[in-house]
Design a protein around this motif. Sequence first.
Motif, PDB file in Angstrom:
ATOM      1  N   CYS A  14      -1.410  -2.775   8.446  1.00  0.00           N
ATOM      2  CA  CYS A  14      -0.192  -3.534   8.159  1.00  0.00           C
ATOM      3  C   CYS A  14       0.446  -3.023   6.864  1.00  0.00           C
ATOM      4  O   CYS A  14      -0.245  -2.736   5.883  1.00  0.00           O
ATOM      5  N   HIS A  56       2.296  -4.696   4.894  1.00  0.00           N
ATOM      6  CA  HIS A  56       2.410  -5.717   3.863  1.00  0.00           C
ATOM      7  C   HIS A  56       1.298  -5.546   2.829  1.00  0.00           C
ATOM      8  O   HIS A  56       1.504  -5.026   1.751  1.00  0.00           O
ATOM      9  N   ARG A  57       0.075  -5.969   3.186  1.00  0.00           N
ATOM     10  CA  ARG A  57      -1.018  -5.837   2.228  1.00  0.00           C
ATOM     11  C   ARG A  57      -2.216  -5.102   2.802  1.00  0.00           C
ATOM     12  O   ARG A  57      -3.307  -5.170   2.269  1.00  0.00           O
ATOM     13  N   GLY A  58      -1.946  -4.375   3.918  1.00  0.00           N
ATOM     14  CA  GLY A  58      -2.949  -3.413   4.365  1.00  0.00           C
ATOM     15  C   GLY A  58      -3.982  -3.913   5.346  1.00  0.00           C
ATOM     16  O   GLY A  58      -4.916  -3.182   5.677  1.00  0.00           O
ATOM     17  N   SER A  59      -3.839  -5.113   5.835  1.00  0.00           N
ATOM     18  CA  SER A  59      -4.837  -5.586   6.814  1.00  0.00           C
ATOM     19  C   SER A  59      -4.832  -4.689   8.047  1.00  0.00           C
ATOM     20  O   SER A  59      -3.782  -4.177   8.459  1.00  0.00           O
ATOM     21  N   CYS A 108       0.368  -9.088  12.782  1.00  0.00           N
ATOM     22  CA  CYS A 108      -0.758  -8.986  11.861  1.00  0.00           C
ATOM     23  C   CYS A 108      -1.475 -10.332  11.770  1.00  0.00           C
ATOM     24  O   CYS A 108      -0.843 -11.384  11.626  1.00  0.00           O
ATOM     25  N   TYR A 161      -3.014 -11.574   9.386  1.00  0.00           N
ATOM     26  CA  TYR A 161      -3.104 -12.124   8.025  1.00  0.00           C
ATOM     27  C   TYR A 161      -1.912 -13.034   7.712  1.00  0.00           C
ATOM     28  O   TYR A 161      -2.045 -14.254   7.587  1.00  0.00           O
ATOM     29  N   HIS A 162      -0.671 -12.465   7.632  1.00  0.00           N
ATOM     30  CA  HIS A 162       0.508 -13.304   7.331  1.00  0.00           C
ATOM     31  C   HIS A 162       1.543 -13.268   8.459  1.00  0.00           C
ATOM     32  O   HIS A 162       2.700 -13.591   8.250  1.00  0.00           O
ATOM     33  N   SER A 163       1.081 -12.774   9.620  1.00  0.00           N
ATOM     34  CA  SER A 163       1.913 -12.772  10.841  1.00  0.00           C
ATOM     35  C   SER A 163       3.163 -11.906  10.776  1.00  0.00           C
ATOM     36  O   SER A 163       4.139 -12.194  11.470  1.00  0.00           O
ATOM     37  N   TRP A 164       3.171 -10.902   9.957  1.00  0.00           N
ATOM     38  CA  TRP A 164       4.276  -9.958  10.071  1.00  0.00           C
ATOM     39  C   TRP A 164       4.136  -9.271  11.421  1.00  0.00           C
ATOM     40  O   TRP A 164       3.022  -8.951  11.848  1.00  0.00           O
TER      41      TRP A 164
HETATM   42  S1  FES Z   1      -1.279  -7.999   5.440  1.00  0.00           S
HETATM   43 FE1  FES Z   1      -0.317  -8.046   7.346  1.00  0.00          FE
HETATM   44  S2  FES Z   1       1.093  -9.643   7.212  1.00  0.00           S
HETATM   45 FE2  FES Z   1       0.162  -9.587   5.288  1.00  0.00          FE
END
Ligand code: FES
Length: 370
Positions: free
Chosen positions: A81, A83-86, A102, A104-107
């Motif tokens: 991802c 955003h923060r790499g998940s 994703c 994690y934060h559903s992006w």
């Molecule tokens: S790490 Fe994927 S939405 Fe935040």
Amino acid sequence: MATMTENQIEGLSESFTREEYNSQEIFNDEMQKIYGTNWCFAGLCESLNKIGDRLVVDIGSESILILRNRESELRAYYNVCQHRGSNLCDTSGSGFGAAITCPYHSWSYSLEGALVATPLHEKDSIDRETLHLKSVQVDHWQGCIFVSLDPNAKPLLEWLDAHYSRPRELEKFEMNSLVNARTTVDEVSANWKVLAENYSECLHCAVVHPELVDLVPIYKTGKTIQDDREDWGASLAPGKTSLSHNQNETLALLPAMEGLDEYSVFGAFVYPNMLIDISPTVAVLTRYVPRSPTHTTIFTDYLFPKSVVNDKSLDLEPTISFSDMVNRQDIAVCERVQRGVASRSFIRAYHTKMERYCHQLIRRYRSEIN
Ligand code: FES
Ligand SMILES: [Fe+2]
């Protein structure tokens, strides 16, 4: 440490060293320079039939997400991802729909890798254009998906043509027309090169595979190819019709097998991580996924003609279990080798002149790793 000169022995050539079978540092280097540059076998096209189907595979040290876009073309992305790499997806499967969300934060990303949703944020508050999933090269051959992490990789067919094992000669068996009946997964305590060397020679066949050499007599001699055949095939023993526990079965032959004078087997190692084994009634595809210097996961697919897989009255077990038995015999010796090469007494392995495909393997390895 012994020098090269001290190690030279009449009739033998040098193979891999103890460090090359055991060192984490060398393993990391291999993942970059070999698995990070070559095309690697990643799975079967048939596992991505519908929009939303996903394949999550490890290529070298990277997790890669493979899917089909709306035009049914293959796409592959680093499973990361923006955003923060998940990691975006944990497992392969179907029914995920046309968005990659994703956990994690559903992006969410489109199948083309575009960032399309960032929940809890105003639509225009983030410049989504710049946060595209990072794509990797993906292509297919004979129903098999290949991925290359090298953006400058040569085209897949050109790369295949450079192989000493001549995998493209197996195109006549139309693997892309076959259907996977079973996938087995083996966790093996051995370095991927131990497995690749083992596949590349048949000196062990008479000792380790008594059932196999009864069906394929040339293997008793340590050779894999018959001098009297130009097609790289090996003939089955008289009266034998398949690589199976059951020689009286009625399974359809693979395409092009009908045209051969003799029931035959063919094989190719598609460096660095794929084995293709063709026999009269089944194509067995093997995929190595190196996990550590001393651990490799092996995926094995058993492909048959569609008519065979669709006919539920047919028993595929004698055929699948025969190959599985051979696989298990190989795994046992490879784990035995891995325990031996970890010994401080062990300096390096050797190949004899008969292990010529091992020479080819090590030559190619050295050209890429140095
Ligand atoms: S790490 Fe994927 S939405 Fe935040
Ligand atoms: Fe073997």
